[in-house]
Scaffold this motif. Structure first.
Motif, PDB file in Angstrom:
ATOM      1  N   PHE A  62       1.156  -1.044   0.170  1.00 25.68           N
ATOM      2  CA  PHE A  62       0.261   0.429   0.279  1.00 25.68           C
ATOM      3  C   PHE A  62       1.203   1.226   0.135  1.00 25.68           C
ATOM      4  N   TRP A  63       1.678   1.535   0.992  1.00 18.30           N
ATOM      5  CA  TRP A  63       3.341   1.959   0.747  1.00 18.30           C
ATOM      6  C   TRP A  63       2.850   2.710  -0.844  1.00 18.30           C
ATOM      7  N   GLY A  64       3.816   1.785  -1.445  1.00 18.57           N
ATOM      8  CA  GLY A  64       4.526   1.802  -2.885  1.00 18.57           C
ATOM      9  C   GLY A  64       2.750   2.215  -3.804  1.00 18.57           C
ATOM     10  N   MET A  65       2.196   1.777  -3.072  1.00 23.35           N
ATOM     11  CA  MET A  65       0.644   2.322  -4.318  1.00 23.35           C
ATOM     12  C   MET A  65       0.752   3.947  -4.055  1.00 23.35           C
ATOM     13  N   ILE A  66       0.568   4.432  -2.510  1.00 22.25           N
ATOM     14  CA  ILE A  66      -0.380   5.921  -2.198  1.00 22.25           C
ATOM     15  C   ILE A  66       1.325   6.901  -2.914  1.00 22.25           C
ATOM     16  N   LYS A  67       2.711   5.965  -2.406  1.00 19.15           N
ATOM     17  CA  LYS A  67       3.870   6.795  -2.794  1.00 19.15           C
ATOM     18  C   LYS A  67       3.379   7.234  -4.813  1.00 19.15           C
ATOM     19  N   ARG A  68       3.372   6.374  -5.329  1.00 18.71           N
ATOM     20  CA  ARG A  68       2.970   6.288  -6.655  1.00 18.71           C
ATOM     21  C   ARG A  68       2.295   7.705  -6.813  1.00 18.71           C
ATOM     22  N   LEU A  69       0.853   7.081  -6.473  1.00 24.77           N
ATOM     23  CA  LEU A  69      -0.147   7.624  -6.507  1.00 24.77           C
ATOM     24  C   LEU A  69      -0.284   9.140  -6.602  1.00 24.77           C
ATOM     25  N   ALA A  70       0.438   9.719  -5.485  1.00 26.00           N
ATOM     26  CA  ALA A  70       1.372  11.650  -4.613  1.00 26.00           C
ATOM     27  C   ALA A  70       1.488  11.654  -5.776  1.00 26.00           C
ATOM     28  N   ARG A  71       3.099  11.029  -6.408  1.00 22.15           N
ATOM     29  CA  ARG A  71       3.789  11.038  -7.558  1.00 22.15           C
ATOM     30  C   ARG A  71       3.313  11.181  -9.037  1.00 22.15           C
ATOM     31  N   LYS A  72       2.217  11.151  -8.864  1.00 25.90           N
ATOM     32  CA  LYS A  72       1.440  11.100 -10.189  1.00 25.90           C
ATOM     33  C   LYS A  72       0.680  12.497 -10.347  1.00 25.90           C
ATOM     34  N   LEU A  73       0.002  12.623  -9.160  1.00 31.70           N
ATOM     35  CA  LEU A  73      -0.515  13.764  -9.194  1.00 31.70           C
ATOM     36  C   LEU A  73       0.148  15.321  -8.790  1.00 31.70           C
ATOM     37  N   HIS A  74       1.302  15.236  -8.508  1.00 33.96           N
ATOM     38  CA  HIS A  74       2.379  15.768  -7.966  1.00 33.96           C
ATOM     39  C   HIS A  74       2.757  16.444  -9.795  1.00 33.96           C
ATOM     40  N   SER A  75       3.030  15.780 -10.359  1.00 36.57           N
ATOM     41  CA  SER A  75       3.723  15.725 -12.123  1.00 36.57           C
ATOM     42  C   SER A  75       2.503  16.297 -13.030  1.00 36.57           C
ATOM     43  N   ALA A  76       1.074  15.783 -12.136  1.00 33.83           N
ATOM     44  CA  ALA A  76       0.011  16.265 -13.343  1.00 33.83           C
ATOM     45  C   ALA A  76      -0.461  17.690 -13.146  1.00 33.83           C
ATOM     46  N   LEU A  77       0.344  18.066 -11.629  1.00 33.90           N
ATOM     47  CA  LEU A  77      -0.356  19.486 -11.145  1.00 33.90           C
ATOM     48  C   LEU A  77       0.966  20.553 -12.073  1.00 33.90           C
ATOM     49  N   GLU A  78       1.731  19.735 -11.773  1.00 37.45           N
ATOM     50  CA  GLU A  78       3.287  20.644 -12.652  1.00 37.45           C
ATOM     51  C   GLU A  78       3.259  20.824 -13.876  1.00 37.45           C
ATOM     52  N   GLU A  79       2.403  19.534 -14.449  1.00 37.44           N
ATOM     53  CA  GLU A  79       2.830  19.796 -16.483  1.00 37.44           C
ATOM     54  C   GLU A  79       1.612  21.197 -16.425  1.00 37.44           C
TER      55      GLU A  79
END
Lengths: 462, 462
Positions: B306-323
């Motif tokens: 689960f840690w892997g999953m939400i960390k990946r999700l956080a990175r995804k949201l982070h990049s999408a916002l920056e984009e």
């Protein structure tokens, strides 16, 4: 829609000097040259130069450039003294001024003609050049030999086209295509239309080398980083297009495509920009982040030099704002060349968040890390490690762009070169009311500001 | 301030298992191994592994890892079947669960000990590895031979130090130092203190190669882009520190320096984070741009996964916002591992200007230019050329980060893998009131959120 042929014919009729006009100019030039030969002095020759000598000048230009040539063994000092003396004598009691390129020369008006008397050295090959002025005679000799009389008219069409799309002139304002480049382009592509067809397909970089001095790879290597490389036919070591910015090269390409699709007189003689109504401008100005900086035009400064100065200043302010994390959409320097200059800056927003993230050294740089931690004892947040670097969040010193610009102008007014210092002291950041007042007052600013606010390549609308 | 020596002595007293404790664990392990030998089956060996076998485990760990080894000619399928059968038999009627690493294994609790029965292959050299599990026996053999009993205690000190500064554990949550790495570091540097002194001087990249398998340049070339390269002493082709992030390597270095300057028990046993008062949190939350996303913890999922999953999700949201040009200062995923998960995002600002600049193709890309001009007929401003590229300004589709996130969660909830889809459907962007409510409700969140808001490496305060 008139046919392409008719358009070109009609443009040519407008821009080609009449037989009579041409004869009068040549007569005046010959008269002046004779007068120079009769003067006592160390000069050995006087020759007509510029577009008149090549018969590629536009109607109404009335420019006569005469080169007075001295023996190449003359000392620099004597050359300057003699050059100016001859120049002044040409104007007799008439009005003239001393202008400066690489060395001083004299210019003035006689019988309605703009006369330039430019001293140079009498040399046999470009390898012995002492000043870029000397190059001109070689250009003239080359073009007189190569350019057919039909092609002279094609040059005129191309010059007028480039003028119309604001791509003509190697001065600091335009950073664009010189007369000589126009002539080389017609030699390369044969005529105006073929030239536009080729330009429409230009890539970056493009190499043109009429005399085949180089292999293409050699030219690309030698003139690396230039988007457009046009080898000077009289000097293989020179990129005659060095002054052409990527911006202007691209605009020429885009305009060529648009013209070929939908030819129109507008490309040659663009309609005047119709100023936006005050109400519309007022709406734009209310947009947070649109900044206008106003400065006076310094008396007695040549326009070309002043353009260089405010363009440099605009770039400096642009970078300084970006360094502070303000997001600059566009910035543009402008002057009416008589009393007024402005720098307009369009920002994503005038205000930044008050907090900002300061990125410190890598943790592995031990001394730098210690210094950073010592220097940032009480940040808003942090210190913490992100991606191996120290980070703190702190309060910004300047979070309003307008305030930062005022601070910056004051600072620069103490540091900059003398001419700029004067400008910077007088510069002021206008508020909304003041922008509108300026807009009402100056028709030239109206045109410029309207173009800026629309932010659209005008030729797309022709 | 207690002396360094006293601190280390006191830490060791706390973390070293007592003689009695150790004997009990070993007795239990031997009993289990004997039981496994007696079972009918294709296995050829049963050996104790993990930190208990190396005598580097911490007090209270109560982990017993037993490897059941099968002949290497066994088929993969039979190996799995047999491995699980043996494992289950060990637990008899007791409670156990099937866990997954590279292949399934059985774990459960017997007499208060955490027992893992892990199947592996009986091989002679690491070159014949069939699964990374098989590596463990080689590590154990190597360390049993090399590590002195004094050094076993130094490993314990180092493990506890790394735990204290949140740098221990090769799992997805920490991406940090494994037990084996800790052991290699003590072998390399001799003892705990020498290790910290060396780590304080680490550079990026750092290479440690105990068996001198490579020249330094070879290692740097082979394991390029890793900040920390620690060659596995039992397998020259493996970087045992591959999982260590630059972040954790840097934190270890910074903490070592801070500890050496001002030693304290806090590094080993950090004081609990004192939650910020609600009033203070309320002030932070009012800051525009601080976003908390709340999700439920999915029942039955392993915390590590689960840690892997939400960390990946956080990175995804982070990049999408920056984009989309939102400026992200920080983002962090967190879960209490039982009912709650959050992603906290700190933005420069929640709202962007409504207009944005779209950068199109280079003018010289003819077809792309045509397409771009066709696709953007009515922009707010433009099209114009900037630095040789087409530019338009247009209205943003999303100019509020919170709204964009809601849109994004909805979109992802249709596209993502099944486990995430569930999360994304339940995820919600909290408003200020909801954040405060969550803060009041969950003491674990209080700790996490306080750490986030302070955003400071905690060891700097010890």
């Amino acid at each position: 829609m008139p046919s392409l042929e008719k358009i070109l014919q009609s443009v040519l009729e407008t821009v080609k000097p009449s037989e009579q006009e041409f004869r009068k100019e040549m007569e005046k030039a010959e008269e002046l040259i004779k007068r120079i030969y009769k003067l006592e002095g160390k000069h050995v020759k006087a020759v007509l130069g510029g577009s008149l000598a090549r018969s590629t000048h536009l109607k109404g230009d009335r420019d006569i450039d005469i080169f007075v040539l001295f023996p190449s063994h003359l000392s620099r000092q004597e050359f300057k003294k003699e050059g100016l003396r001859i120049g002044k004598q040409v104007f007799n009691a008439g009005k003239f001024e001393i202008a400066f390129s690489e060395h001083p020369y004299v210019r003035g008006i006689i019988d309605g003609f703009d006369i330039e008397i430019v001293p140079g050295f009498d040399i046999k090959e470009t390898a012995s050049l002492q000043s870029s002025v000397d190059r001109s005679s070689f250009h003239t000799a080359y073009l007189q030999k190569k350019l057919s009389s039909a092609q002279q008219d094609e040059v005129r069409l191309l010059k007028q086209f480039l003028k119309g799309i604001q791509c003509y002139g190697a001065d600091l304002r335009q950073a664009s295509f010189s007369g000589y480049l126009t002539e080389l382009l017609i030699l390369k592509y044969g005529n105006f239309l073929e030239c536009l067809k080729a330009v429409a397909e230009w890539k970056k970089p493009t190499v043109i080398d009429l005399e085949n001095y180089w292999l293409e790879e050699q030219a690309l290597e030698k003139f690396r980083d230039f988007p457009l490389i046009i080898i000077d036919s009289t000097d293989r070591s020179r990129n005659a297009a060095a002054a052409v910015s990527l911006q202007q090269m691209a605009r020429f390409t885009a305009a060529s495509r648009t013209f070929l699709k939908k030819p129109s007189m507008n490309f040659f003689f663009p309609p005047k920009t119709k100023p936006l109504q005050l109400k519309k401008v007022s709406m734009h100005v209310q947009k947070e982040g649109l900044i206008v900086l106003e400065m006076p035009y310094p008396k007695g400064l040549l326009a070309d030099i002043f353009w260089g100065m405010i363009k440099r200043l605009a770039r400096k302010l642009h970078s300084a704002l970006e360094e502070k994390e303000f997001k600059v959409l566009r910035s543009e320097a402008w002057t009416d060349e008589k009393s007024l200059a402005t720098i307009t800056i369009d920002l994503q927003a005038n205000a930044l968040e008050q907090a900002f993230k300061r990125i410190g050294p890598e943790v592995f740089q031990k001394q730098a890390s210690e210094n950073f931690l010592k220097a940032h004892k009480k940040p808003l947040s942090g210190p913490r490690i992100e991606n191996g670097r120290w980070i703190v969040e702190e309060l910004r010193e300047h979070y309003l762009a307008t305030e930062f610009l005022k601070f910056l102008l004051k600072k620069l007014s103490k540091e900059e070169v003398k001419e700029l210092r004067f400008l910077l002291k007088k510069a002021r950041v206008l508020n909304q009311k003041q922008i509108l007042k300026l807009y009402k007052k100056s028709p030239e600013f109206q045109e410029h500001f309207t173009r800026f606010l629309k932010g659209k390549e005008e030729f797309l609308e022709y």
